[in-house]
Design a protein around this motif. Structure first.
Motif, PDB file in Angstrom:
ATOM      1  N   GLU A   1      17.905   3.633  51.256  1.00 54.02           N
ATOM      2  CA  GLU A   1      19.007   4.141  50.420  1.00 54.02           C
ATOM      3  C   GLU A   1      18.549   5.284  49.517  1.00 54.02           C
TER       4      GLU A   1
ATOM      5  N   ASP B   1      23.089  10.706  42.492  1.00 61.85           N
ATOM      6  CA  ASP B   1      23.280  10.387  43.912  1.00 61.85           C
ATOM      7  C   ASP B   1      23.474  11.685  44.694  1.00 61.85           C
ATOM      8  N   SER B   2      22.614  11.930  45.669  1.00 59.50           N
ATOM      9  CA  SER B   2      22.715  13.208  46.400  1.00 59.50           C
ATOM     10  C   SER B   2      23.455  13.084  47.728  1.00 59.50           C
ATOM     11  N   ASP B   3      23.675  11.851  48.225  1.00 64.79           N
ATOM     12  CA  ASP B   3      24.243  11.747  49.573  1.00 64.79           C
ATOM     13  C   ASP B   3      25.601  11.047  49.601  1.00 64.79           C
TER      14      ASP B   3
ATOM     15  N   VAL C   1      25.026   5.446  45.312  1.00 62.77           N
ATOM     16  CA  VAL C   1      23.751   4.891  44.859  1.00 62.77           C
ATOM     17  C   VAL C   1      22.802   6.060  44.583  1.00 62.77           C
ATOM     18  N   GLY C   2      22.200   6.076  43.442  1.00 64.30           N
ATOM     19  CA  GLY C   2      21.239   7.124  43.108  1.00 64.30           C
ATOM     20  C   GLY C   2      20.104   7.152  44.116  1.00 64.30           C
ATOM     21  N   ASP C   3      19.455   8.299  44.242  1.00 62.28           N
ATOM     22  CA  ASP C   3      18.407   8.423  45.252  1.00 62.28           C
ATOM     23  C   ASP C   3      17.407   9.505  44.853  1.00 62.28           C
TER      24      ASP C   3
ATOM     25  N   ASP D   1      26.697   8.085  48.670  1.00 60.92           N
ATOM     26  CA  ASP D   1      26.903   6.647  48.950  1.00 60.92           C
ATOM     27  C   ASP D   1      27.086   5.832  47.661  1.00 60.92           C
TER      28      ASP D   1
END
Ligand code: GLC
Ligand code: MG
Length: 543
Positions: free
Chosen positions: A80, A27-29, A33-35, A31
């Motif tokens: 997302e 997850d880079s941001d 949730v992986g992205d 939240d």
């Protein structure tokens, strides 16, 4: 000349493909949730393993009723996860590292929020909008037939017509949020041609195709006979026209584009038709995945897959785990099996077997199984987290579970969340380095021991790196024979691939290979003998 040797070589002949479940990778941001940004940051992990391609689980806009397998827009990126711009960057960064990108094509069904489906609801019975799906009148107040959803409950949902009256029913082989397309409808065919081109033109290198065996249904929608696999909803002969069409479309491009199918059929021989030279390039060998830890059973599955390759020359697509099945460590570690709960999915008990698990034993066996598949001709698909030796998370609290399999089966089946828990990267970091937010599924404390940054020379991660490198150096994945060798033990299998002998010991005692097989070049356990539940590669000493 054999079918294999007459083919032009392609990257999937012997590729190692990393299956990446975007939601749970990185997850880079913040939240939780992986992205796609997380994928870009961690690409070196995948390149460092020695993989040649990545299969991304669906990352299109989706309400996530089935975590991306319910698609609302086939030409975009789930907000997302990023944007089309992030996606383009990912493709460029992956290609720069020699990694091809495969997307997940989900043609059997879309999301109930897809504009075509909302239009179908609004347009009413008999409309061309409804004809893109499988709408039928009920039998009185009962559904049009007795088919069941794979995930539990009936495969039909009744709609309320625009005038407020109870109306027609639509078919969904999975959740009610996943209406099935009618693949006899020309508009559906044309739409998917366009979707394939959209992504090929953006630079993707192929597709893993979801539920290939389900696209066409019995024309009369006859009732299911109630015995396991529904012979009227799956594996209909007309389905092959669709794959011929996509193969021709892919061949219109002058680069290697892979079509690899998820095809669940009761008899592995049924795969042959899907692998004809003008259909799919490959279909996953689930036959091997569902075998118990038993030399004879494993050998049988390898032989059956080799028979598939012999028919049309399609290289095998080996896999020991994916986002729908229990992780290999857990499957192979079952010491006291328990009966499976009743399921609408004919394969559930094989994919997610239950019982008391000895994790250490399962770990040993999963490492040995890795050496087995990496020695075989064909491509090998590795599911994220397997390289860390992760066991299935079996004890997620019910409140945390998100899989529709859990909810639609009334909790009888635990479902697939346990192999989708966000990955541990660093033992000491919050969320084990997955990201700064609270992960969308809770990670157990014991994940710390599996984090990528604590895996030392003896770890599973290092075994993966060494074994994949050696597989390439020794040419083990290249097309060719699997020549079985007598071991004198039912519990030990051995085969020769060129100069190299692969030995897998599923028994309880050590096995000492004959001297003429050579010396151990790689082992999953101890170097001296092929100990219980380990494997080794042997080769003559190089001069
Ligand atoms: C396939 C996918 C699975 C998904 C289902 C419905 O089996 O692998 O994850 O839930 O299709 O699309
Ligand atoms: Mg995120």
């Amino acid at each position: 000349m054999s079918a294999t040797s007459s083919r032009t070589p392609s990257f999937w002949d012997d590729a190692v493909v990393y299956q990446l479940y975007v939601r749970s990778f990185a997850d880079s941001d913040g939240d939780g949730v992986g992205d796609l940004g997380g994928v870009i940051r961690r690409l070196d992990h995948i390149a460092g393993l020695g993989a040649g391609a990545i299969w991304l689980n669906p990352c299109y806009p989706s309400p996530q009723a089935d975590h991306g397998y319910d698609i609302a827009d086939y030409r975009g990126v789930n907000p997302e996860y990023g944007t089309l711009e992030t996606f383009d960057r990912l493709v460029a960064e992956a290609h720069a590292r020699g990694l091809r990108i495969l997307l997940d094509l989900v043609p059997n069904h879309c999301s109930d929020r897809h504009p075509w489906f909302t239009a179908a609801l609004a347009a009413g019975p008999g409309s061309p909008e409804r004809a893109r799906f499988v709408f039928r009148d009920g039998r009185g107040d009962a559904p049009p037939n007795n088919w069941q959803s794979v995930f539990g409950g009936p495969a039909w949902t009744r709609v309320t017509e625009p005038d407020g009256t109870p109306g027609q029913w639509y078919l969904h082989l999975f959740t009610r949020e996943q209406p099935d397309f009618d693949w006899r409808n020309a508009e559906v065919l044309a739409e998917f041609d366009d979707i394939l081109r959209f992504w090929f033109d953006r630079g993707v290198d192929g597709f893993r195709i979801d539920v290939c065996h389900g696209l066409i249904k019995d024309a009369a929608l006859r009732d299911w006979d109630g015995g396991g696999y529904n012979a009227h909803s799956w594996n209909q002969p007309e389905v092959h026209g669709i794959f011929r069409r996509w193969r021709a479309l892919a061949e219109g491009y002058d680069r290697d584009l892979l079509l690899v199918g998820e095809v669940w059929v009761p008899d592995p021989g049924d795969l042959d038709d899907y692998l004809r030279p003008d259909e799919l390039h490959q279909a996953f060998s689930f036959d091997l995945l569902v075998q118990p830890w038993d030399a004879g059973a494993l050998r049988g599955a390898v032989e059956r897959a080799a028979a598939r390759t012999a028919v049309h020359g399609a290289p095998a697509a080996w896999t020991l785990a994916n986002h729908d099945v229990h992780r290999a460590v857990t499957r192979y570690g079952i010491v006291r099996p328990e009966p499976a709960p009743p399921s609408n999915d004919a394969f559930a008990a094989l994919m997610r077997p239950r019982g008391e698990v000895d994790v250490k034993l399962g770990e040993r066996r999963a490492r040995a199984a890795l050496l087995l598949v990496l020695a075989l001709p064909g491509s090998v698909f590795l599911y994220q987290g397997e390289e860390l030796g992760l066991p299935e998370v079996l004890d997620l609290p019910d409140e945390a579970r998100q899989d529709p399999v859990f909810h639609r089966s009334g909790g009888r089946e635990k479902g697939r969340d346990g192999c989708r828990v966000p990955l541990p990267w660093s033992a000491a970091a919050p969320a084990f380095g997955f990201g700064t937010g609270t992960p969308w599924l809770p990670q157990p404390d014991w994940f710390a021991a599996y984090a990528a940054d604590v895996q030392d020379e003896t770890s599973t991660l290092h075994l993966y790196r060494r074994a994949i490198r050696a597989r390439h150096e020794l040419g083990l994945g290249e097309p060719g024979e699997v020549a079985w060798l007598a071991t004198g033990e039912d519990t030990v299998l051995a085969f020769r691939r060129g100069e190299v002998v692969c030995v897998v010991n599923t028994g309880a005692t050590d096995f000492t290979p004959p001297a003429q097989w050579g010396a151990v070049v790689l082992h999953s356990g101890e170097p001296a003998v092929v100990a219980a539940d380990t494997a080794a590669w042997l080769a003559p000493a190089r001069s």
